[in-house]
Design an enzyme around this catalytic site. Sequence first.
Site, PDB file in Angstrom:
ATOM      1  N   GLU A 326     -12.501   8.005  -7.120  1.00  0.00           N
ATOM      2  CA  GLU A 326     -11.946   9.354  -7.016  1.00  0.00           C
ATOM      3  C   GLU A 326     -12.982  10.466  -7.216  1.00  0.00           C
ATOM      4  O   GLU A 326     -12.762  11.425  -7.936  1.00  0.00           O
ATOM      5  CB  GLU A 326     -10.765   9.513  -7.984  1.00  0.00           C
ATOM      6  CG  GLU A 326      -9.629   8.553  -7.649  1.00  0.00           C
ATOM      7  CD  GLU A 326      -8.475   8.594  -8.638  1.00  0.00           C
ATOM      8  OE1 GLU A 326      -8.547   9.357  -9.630  1.00  0.00           O
ATOM      9  OE2 GLU A 326      -7.488   7.848  -8.433  1.00  0.00           O
ATOM     10  N   GLU A 427      -4.292   1.265  -2.210  1.00  0.00           N
ATOM     11  CA  GLU A 427      -3.338   1.355  -3.317  1.00  0.00           C
ATOM     12  C   GLU A 427      -1.981   1.854  -2.804  1.00  0.00           C
ATOM     13  O   GLU A 427      -1.355   2.741  -3.390  1.00  0.00           O
ATOM     14  CB  GLU A 427      -3.856   2.299  -4.407  1.00  0.00           C
ATOM     15  CG  GLU A 427      -5.217   1.935  -4.961  1.00  0.00           C
ATOM     16  CD  GLU A 427      -5.702   2.892  -6.045  1.00  0.00           C
ATOM     17  OE1 GLU A 427      -4.869   3.617  -6.625  1.00  0.00           O
ATOM     18  OE2 GLU A 427      -6.915   2.911  -6.312  1.00  0.00           O
TER      19      GLU A 427
END
Length: 549
Positions: A326, A427
Amino acid sequence: MHVNVQDVVFEANAVGWTPSGARTSLSVHHEDPSKLPAAGVGHGLKPSGRYVHVTGRADVEDGLLCQAITPGALKPRVTYRVAGWISVAADPAEELAGGHPVRISIRVDDGGVLDGGAVCAEPGRWAEIKGAFRLRESPRSAAVHVHGAPAGVGVMVMDLRIIATDHKARFSYLKDKTDKVRKRDVVLRLGGAPGAAVRVVQLDSGFPVGSCINGEVIQNPAFVDFFTNHLDWAVFENELKWYWTEAQRGQLNYGDADRLLDFCDRAGKPVRGHCIFWAVDGDVQQWIKDIPADDRDQLMAVVQERIRGLLGRYAGRFPHYDVNNEMLHGRFFRDRLGDDVAALMFREAAQLDPGAALFVNDYNVECGNDPNATPEKYIGLVRDLQRGGAQVGGIGLQGHVTNPVGEVICDALDKLAATDLPVWITELDVGEPDEALRADDLEVVLREAYAHPAVQGVVLWGFMQGHMWRQDAALVNADGTVNEAGQRFVELRREWSSDARGRLDGNGQFKFRGFHGTYVAQVTTATGKMLKAFTVDKGDSALVLDMDI
């Protein structure tokens, strides 16, 4: 202004739009359409060149543009796409380095607000809005609002539209695209046996789909049953993260990861390594944060220890690693150690485990609602890493989605494909309380992924109720029954598997078109049965196989 559910159109004129604030003013302008960008998400209309410009804004909300939607135009349970273009015009003294977020919201009844998308708008450029929303029930009143730029910044809006998505038409298009991207012609040959019976069965898909697991769910028989029967890969939900393996400095815990890895080895499931580092401050354990900010050497030392400890222990065990999770949303290590540390992490990991593909991994890139996570910014991050010597091996799109729109996802994938790197959805979970709508939303994402040549796999972020980060995303209920979304998932995987039967023709050939993956073919002749295992890979020409070799 005429509005209907199929195409809620907002014309760029000052009559329909209303600004807030006493000092604001509206004006209508025209720009040469030939000099404007083409629509990235294919909503069927080119930019008209006509736009409304609001000026004299005193603060972020002042000068907010709004326009009412005709009552009854918006229907519940329909996914709407928000499309159009936004730009800004700054005061000469106003610095707009990197642009400013401008947001679209749908405000209903007495205070309800739905996100309709966001862009990072820059002077002199038109940014395309790619938002989406869905209503639970019919609103008594609704209006579109444009807001978010700072005071003194003029906001320009062109051709803003709200369009009902058409899943049926989109899925039909994707099925044709899938046939070209994921299938290949195959010819089986056996001399001297015309008319012999042939049966072809696909054993495994060339497009893996997996799920995250943890130490608790592998003890649940219903979870294990669905996982082993319907999924190909795994990723550990938490057990490989640094805050799990070294919650306290020097106290290493690899036992949980080892047990999960043993489980996957027994099940024959490859595992993604998630993750070596996490860039977001809130996901960095406290003992690392407690290292003095001016003690760069100490922090660099523990970073190096983490890389050597993890990859030295597991070299060759994880085909993928998410290196610094991220980075579009966090800068902890870069703020402490400099921007170069991100590429260093990739370089060190590649040296310790050269066989692993090293991924960037982030969220919202495929959604069109996060100015911090646009495909363009993600590509810029990848290019910066590569300039620093990072061997970036793949791009991860997390896929935590709500109200997904296929055209928006495809637009992001098209842009990321320009990097020539494989893309994985890493995800995936689809948040929707209504199971029927959840099934539809899941199908939207999976069909877009499977039909796109840049995507090489999908990993679910869990699938069982009570064992997921998002509780309204389950495919399997807590009691082990497969719900409507789970049934849709199983049906799609079945649709993307080939099973052919027939007879050898007069030339001793049997032809079929099959999905990429591994197969076994059985030919039954007068003298017995013959088996042949083979793999259908990507290829433009037919795959020709001799059964008697």
